[in-house]
Design a protein around this motif. Structure first.
Motif, PDB file in Angstrom:
ATOM      1  N   ASN A 192       0.942  -1.187   0.190  1.00 34.47           N
ATOM      2  CA  ASN A 192      -0.029  -0.141   0.193  1.00 34.47           C
ATOM      3  C   ASN A 192       1.052   1.190   0.004  1.00 34.47           C
ATOM      4  N   LEU A 193       1.843   1.223   0.806  1.00 29.37           N
ATOM      5  CA  LEU A 193       2.861   2.358   0.807  1.00 29.37           C
ATOM      6  C   LEU A 193       3.286   2.563  -0.478  1.00 29.37           C
ATOM      7  N   GLU A 194       3.829   1.533  -1.053  1.00 28.74           N
ATOM      8  CA  GLU A 194       4.432   1.574  -2.435  1.00 28.74           C
ATOM      9  C   GLU A 194       3.530   2.210  -3.366  1.00 28.74           C
ATOM     10  N   MET A 195       2.183   1.807  -3.498  1.00 29.78           N
ATOM     11  CA  MET A 195       1.309   2.569  -4.324  1.00 29.78           C
ATOM     12  C   MET A 195       1.428   3.989  -4.069  1.00 29.78           C
ATOM     13  N   GLY A 196       1.682   4.445  -2.983  1.00 29.02           N
ATOM     14  CA  GLY A 196       1.742   5.969  -2.733  1.00 29.02           C
ATOM     15  C   GLY A 196       2.984   6.368  -3.541  1.00 29.02           C
TER      16      GLY A 196
ATOM     17  N   ARG B  18       5.271  -9.662  -7.327  1.00 27.60           N
ATOM     18  CA  ARG B  18       6.455  -8.891  -7.099  1.00 27.60           C
ATOM     19  C   ARG B  18       6.768  -7.630  -7.802  1.00 27.60           C
ATOM     20  N   THR B  19       6.471  -7.488  -9.101  1.00 30.54           N
ATOM     21  CA  THR B  19       6.851  -6.374  -9.987  1.00 30.54           C
ATOM     22  C   THR B  19       5.858  -5.222  -9.706  1.00 30.54           C
ATOM     23  N   LYS B  20       6.320  -3.967 -10.138  1.00 29.85           N
ATOM     24  CA  LYS B  20       5.673  -2.776  -9.732  1.00 29.85           C
ATOM     25  C   LYS B  20       4.408  -2.989 -10.807  1.00 29.85           C
ATOM     26  N   LEU B  21       4.607  -3.406 -11.942  1.00 36.06           N
ATOM     27  CA  LEU B  21       3.444  -3.389 -12.746  1.00 36.06           C
ATOM     28  C   LEU B  21       2.262  -4.262 -12.305  1.00 36.06           C
ATOM     29  N   GLY B  22       2.664  -5.514 -11.686  1.00 44.06           N
ATOM     30  CA  GLY B  22       1.666  -6.637 -11.172  1.00 44.06           C
ATOM     31  C   GLY B  22       1.008  -6.096 -10.119  1.00 44.06           C
ATOM     32  N   LYS B  23       1.870  -5.153  -9.055  1.00 44.57           N
ATOM     33  CA  LYS B  23       1.225  -4.486  -8.003  1.00 44.57           C
ATOM     34  C   LYS B  23      -0.022  -3.401  -8.473  1.00 44.57           C
ATOM     35  N   GLN B  24       0.591  -2.793  -9.536  1.00 44.23           N
ATOM     36  CA  GLN B  24      -0.165  -1.609 -10.137  1.00 44.23           C
ATOM     37  C   GLN B  24      -1.742  -2.395 -10.655  1.00 44.23           C
ATOM     38  N   MET B  25      -1.517  -3.657 -11.277  1.00 43.33           N
ATOM     39  CA  MET B  25      -2.802  -4.301 -11.828  1.00 43.33           C
ATOM     40  C   MET B  25      -3.553  -4.769 -10.449  1.00 43.33           C
ATOM     41  N   ARG B  26      -2.977  -5.158  -9.389  1.00 42.91           N
ATOM     42  CA  ARG B  26      -3.941  -5.684  -8.242  1.00 42.91           C
ATOM     43  C   ARG B  26      -4.526  -4.376  -7.916  1.00 42.91           C
ATOM     44  N   ALA B  27      -3.842  -3.078  -7.767  1.00 44.87           N
ATOM     45  CA  ALA B  27      -4.437  -2.099  -7.197  1.00 44.87           C
ATOM     46  C   ALA B  27      -5.660  -1.589  -7.977  1.00 44.87           C
ATOM     47  N   VAL B  28      -5.505  -1.564  -9.312  1.00 39.88           N
ATOM     48  CA  VAL B  28      -6.495  -1.155 -10.125  1.00 39.88           C
ATOM     49  C   VAL B  28      -7.748  -2.089 -10.220  1.00 39.88           C
ATOM     50  N   ALA B  29      -7.516  -3.530  -9.970  1.00 38.45           N
ATOM     51  CA  ALA B  29      -8.548  -4.434  -9.897  1.00 38.45           C
ATOM     52  C   ALA B  29      -9.301  -4.115  -8.582  1.00 38.45           C
ATOM     53  N   ALA B  30      -8.551  -3.612  -7.620  1.00 41.50           N
ATOM     54  CA  ALA B  30      -9.140  -3.514  -6.288  1.00 41.50           C
ATOM     55  C   ALA B  30     -10.075  -2.174  -6.139  1.00 41.50           C
TER      56      ALA B  30
END
Ligand SMILES: Nc1ncnc2c1ncn2[C@@H]1O[C@H](COP(=O)(O)OP(=O)(O)OP(=O)(O)O)[C@@H](O)[C@H]1O
Ligand SMILES: [Mg+2]
Lengths: 234, 305
Positions: A97-101, B174-186
């Motif tokens: 979550n912090l990283e997303m910031g 693990r990757t930045k893109l992957g985390k962003q995908m999860r964030a957009v999905a959420a």
């Protein structure tokens, strides 16, 4: 001036939500935005951040017109938000979550950003691998605040940061807002709890059905009869 | 026992194929909450790409490049072209409907499915296209463990499937893109509020998911030999079943669901009769939905204020 809104009018479809709003936030100032339900407070913050674009009027950052700019460019110029209801990514860890910031930050700076936020909220370091959705309300608030601070903002937008917190946590929360403010970050905070917000603010604006009906220093507003009237509706 | 093991190997192979299709289906659902019924047709396009590449390089019996190179080109081309097709689909058909009522993109998806099936008919003809895999990869070139034989195409599908799934899991987690995908999905709006490029992230999901379908199409061509314009229909339904059984939106769920469906099909064919395959597979879907509506690995949407 760090932020100014100049006669901003914002619509959702056919519905006019903001009707020619003008407000300013100076470098390092703590300004609160008050108003009843559905008066347009969240819409004002979204307009500043760029999630919604005004139909007329201008948004200025450092006296530069950024009205049509997309969100990432505004973040790069120093805006960050603690959204209404916090909006954490519940199935992601505290650290994620912090990283997303900090998605727009350079990788090399990331460690510094984490250190800064962990210094302010040591609890987040302990909980870094826990899913954000399983944290207590107070901890979730820390994540929301930490996530916004990851991008090292000069202007922090906060939308009802004390919503859903126990009175003790509200106190603690305002304490933290004060600390962040004293470290030099300007804050524009939306609050239902007017007395509490004004007790730490420099200035305030009162919004009622999309118009600014009252403005002044925090001390003036606290004494104002009009403020009470504005809250009771028109 | 050896029959059982042989059926298991066959089932896991088909299952890997279903899993690859189901992954893309599930990922798209994750970010858009859209059941992309055109997804199976992307798999069909992948199958055709593989076929035409074999032909361009001389045809199955008279290849003028080494087989490993040919197979690599087939997979890469299918992944890139079908991935691009998925991106175009999102850009021109789904993005304009992003804020429309959910029924609109759903109907559009069905429309795109018909469009792709008929475009393929027009472009590639009505005849069945045949890979003739045995002409360049001998069935006897695999391995034999006791009485269980695994041919080299199966080995390739299993190994590739395994690596792709591990790779995808790493990418998402693990990757930045992957985390962003999860964030957009959420929470798409929240993601936008932190500067995540939502359009790019959604396009990336479509590229990845579609590329996997393209790869599965080539695998299917190599395994089952035949491609025609409507193979995507049933494959799409099976992938849908796999995704839903596993828990739609869940990556491990899609893998598990795909494997389960593949193994179930293989055992039904082996022990009962191939006539009952679809009946039982879709029966499994209904039973899982009744007993566990969120799917095996799906979770109820956890909503906290
Ligand atoms: N995305 C949207 N689409 C359409 N209408 C919206 C949207 N967001 C907000 N509104 C409407 O705009 C008006 C102002 O909403 P806003 O969220 O800005 O109010 P608020 O002052 O923050 O209220 P609260 O104190 O309840 O958070 C409301 O009437 C709301 O229904
Ligand atoms: Mg609000």
């Amino acid at each position: 001036m760090l932020l100014s809104l100049d006669k901003v009018t914002t619509y959702y479809g056919q519905m006019r939500i903001l009707e020619g709003i003008s407000l300013q936030v100076g470098e390092g100032e703590l300004v609160c935005l008050l108003g009843g339900n559905a008066s347009g407070k969240s819409t004002t913050l979204k307009t500043v951040l760029g999630v919604v674009t005004p139909r007329s009027g201008r948004v200025l950052l450092d006296d530069k017109d950024v009205t049509g700019w997309p969100v990432p460019q505004r973040i790069a110029r120093g805006i960050a938000i603690v959204p209404e209801n916090r909006r954490l990514f519940g199935q992601m860890t505290v650290r994620e979550n912090l990283e997303m910031g900090a998605v727009l930050r350079h990788r090399e700076k990331l460690d510094d950003d984490f250190d800064r936020v962990h210094a302010l909220f040591p609890r987040l370091l302990e909980r870094r691998n826990q899913l954000a959705g399983t944290l207590s309300g107070g901890e979730q608030q820390m994540v929301a605040m930490g996530r916004a601070l990851m991008s090292r903002p000069r202007l922090l937008l906060m939308d009802e940061p004390s919503m859903g917190l126990s009175p003790a946590l509200v106190q603690q929360n305002f304490q933290i807002i004060s600390e962040v403010h004293q470290s030099g970050v300007a804050v524009l905070v939306v609050e239902q709890n007017a007395a509490m917000a004004l007790s730490i603010a420099d200035r305030g604006y009162v919004l009622s059905t999309g118009e600014i009906v009252l403005t002044g220093s925090a001390a003036e507003l606290l004494r104002s009869e009009d403020l009470k009237r504005a809250y009771l509706g028109r | 026992m050896s029959f059982f093991l042989q059926e298991l190997v066959n089932g896991v192979t088909t299952g890997a194929l279903y899993a690859l299709i189901a992954l893309g289906f599930s990922m798209v659902y994750g970010v858009l909450k859209l059941l992309n019924f055109a997804h199976g047709d992307l798999y069909m396009v992948g199958g055709y790409i593989g076929f035409f590449i074999i032909r361009w390089f001389g045809g199955a019996a008279k290849l003028f490049i080494p087989v490993p190179l040919l197979v690599t080109i087939m997979f890469v081309a299918a992944a890139v072209v079908v991935g691009g097709l998925g991106v175009a689909m999102e850009r021109f058909a789904y993005r304009p409907l992003r804020n429309a009522p959910r029924i609109a993109p759903l109907i559009t998806a069905i429309g795109i499915s018909f469009f792709l099936e008929n475009a393929a008919l027009l472009l590639f003809g009505a005849q069945y296209r045949v890979y003739n895999t045995p002409d360049f990869i001998s069935y006897s070139s695999g391995i034999q463990i006791g009485s269980v034989s695994i041919d080299s195409v199966q080995i390739m599908v299993l190994v590739m499937g395994l690596f792709i799934m591990i790779g995808l899991q790493q990418l998402i987690n693990r990757t930045k893109l992957g985390k962003q995908m999860r964030a957009v999905a959420a929470d798409r709006e929240a993601a936008e509020m932190f500067g995540i490029n939502v359009n790019f992230t959604i396009a990336a999901v479509f590229f990845l998911g579609s590329a996997l379908a393209g790869v599965a199409g080539v695998m299917a061509g190599l395994l089952f030999n035949t491609v025609y314009n409507t193979i995507g229909f049933l494959a799409g339904l099976k992938a849908f079943t796999a995704a839903v059984v596993g828990g739609i939106g869940s990556i491990p769920g899609a893998m598990l669901g795909g494997l389960m469906i593949g193994i179930a099909e293989s055992f039904i064919t082996g022990y009962i009769s191939s006539i009952y395959v679809d009946l039982i597979v879709f029966g499994i879907l209904i039973v899982v939905m009744l007993v566990r509506p969120t799917g095996l690995l799906g979770r109820a949407q956890l909503q906290k204020v």
